[in-house]
Design an enzyme around this catalytic site. Sequence first.
Site, PDB file in Angstrom:
ATOM      1  N   HIS A  63       0.661  -8.981  10.477  1.00 21.03           N
ATOM      2  CA  HIS A  63      -0.528  -8.625   9.711  1.00 21.03           C
ATOM      3  C   HIS A  63      -1.767  -8.963  10.524  1.00 21.03           C
ATOM      4  CE1 HIS A  63      -3.482  -8.578   6.418  1.00 21.03           C
ATOM      5  NE2 HIS A  63      -2.614  -7.823   5.783  1.00 21.03           N
TER       6      HIS A  63
ATOM      7  N   ASP B 158       3.918  -4.982   2.595  1.00 21.45           N
ATOM      8  CA  ASP B 158       4.363  -3.585   2.611  1.00 21.45           C
ATOM      9  C   ASP B 158       5.870  -3.459   2.787  1.00 21.45           C
ATOM     10  OD1 ASP B 158       1.676  -2.550   2.529  1.00 21.45           O
ATOM     11  OD2 ASP B 158       1.483  -3.167   4.613  1.00 21.45           O
TER      12      ASP B 158
END
Length: 430
Positions: free
Chosen positions: A307, A365
């Site tokens: 991320h 996700d």
Amino acid sequence: MDTKTKATLTLDGKSYDLPVHAPTLGPNVLDIRKLYADAGVFTYDPGFTSTASCESTITFIDGDKGELLHRGYSIDELAEHSHFLEVCYLLLYGELPTAAQLSDFEGRVTRHTMVHEQMHYFFRGFRRDSHPMATLVGVVGAMSAFYHDSLDINDPWQREVAAIRMIAKLPTIAAMAFKYSAGQPFVYPKNSLDYAGNFLHMCFAIPAEDYVVNPILSKALDRIMMLHADHEQNASTSTVRLAGSSGANPFACIAAGIACLWGPAHGGANQACLEMLREIGTVDRIPEFIARAKNKDDPFRLMGFGHRVYKNFDPRAKVMKESADEVLGLLGIENNPTLQVAKEMERIALEDDYFVSKKLYPNVDFYSGIILDAMGFPTSMFTPIFALSRTVGWISQWKEMIADKDQKIGRPRQLYVGEKHRKYVDVRHR
């Protein structure tokens, strides 16, 4: 904002003092607002990754610790004990509501879920195969043509009405976009259902038979919405703030945020992750794709790992994994090949030196796409669901920006590397 010390910048033999602000959490911040006026120079920060663009009290992320706080409350605690609309209240007003405040807030949201009947005609102007995000951008932007009584950004009451309207109506509009693309009739909201359950009903009910909302699916969707409610100054939130800094009406600002979220590097990541897991297909093919990910000459990239902010395990991913197990177990597809690939990929990521050294942990996700797919949503609906979840964060950030006395119209600077002065040459002599 507390100014504790000063930093000194020396440039061309001259020294300039820069105030250093100490936040309640996070690194200190150099105040460079007067740098150009005093020293005649700009700072250079592509992507603004080292620039604090505003002062905020809403959300804090500690990427190294893998920590996400909303108004000081950890996302782990909120996911365990709270629900989406309570988190909406927290983001909007700064405190957890009393029972009476929560009941009033939920009632106001519920009573605003219907959209103006004439808005139905907008959908007929789109092709049936239009991406729901394209429809969402257009229809949300058009809300300013219908709700004239909540366009004055200088009126606190109108800002409040606009906020409630968008939180309430985004699920209805997203569900209508889904139904339109599927060639099915629109389903009106039901005031007897909760926020997530109502969205499931509007998406999957049909006139020919009754639809009963499964509470486990509703809870899982509520968690997905909660985990996506706000995430500090990301690209779409910064877009909303930048649009809002010009004085644009709230519906236009949120439409701008939706347009930004549509990008595959932002809101489309969960769709890309699911497509990658499907491409891998089975557990025995994982080593092949791991090897490709480690090969610098191979353009393949693993989606759902790492991320931009988190350098530790994404705290939202832990909650999402629990929901994935619950949902797929309920639906009797816990042996789903895609889920098996995901679990094995996660195990490898937590043990393999390559992943550990680069801190490529699974992010939010990684599992959200699997859950939404199991519920029956096509991949084209993943980002619209993200958008309706993030709406409350955008609105909270927008309201905070409007009330900020230091707020100015956004005007980033640039490092110009183009041509210097050139004289115009007539077309006959070029």
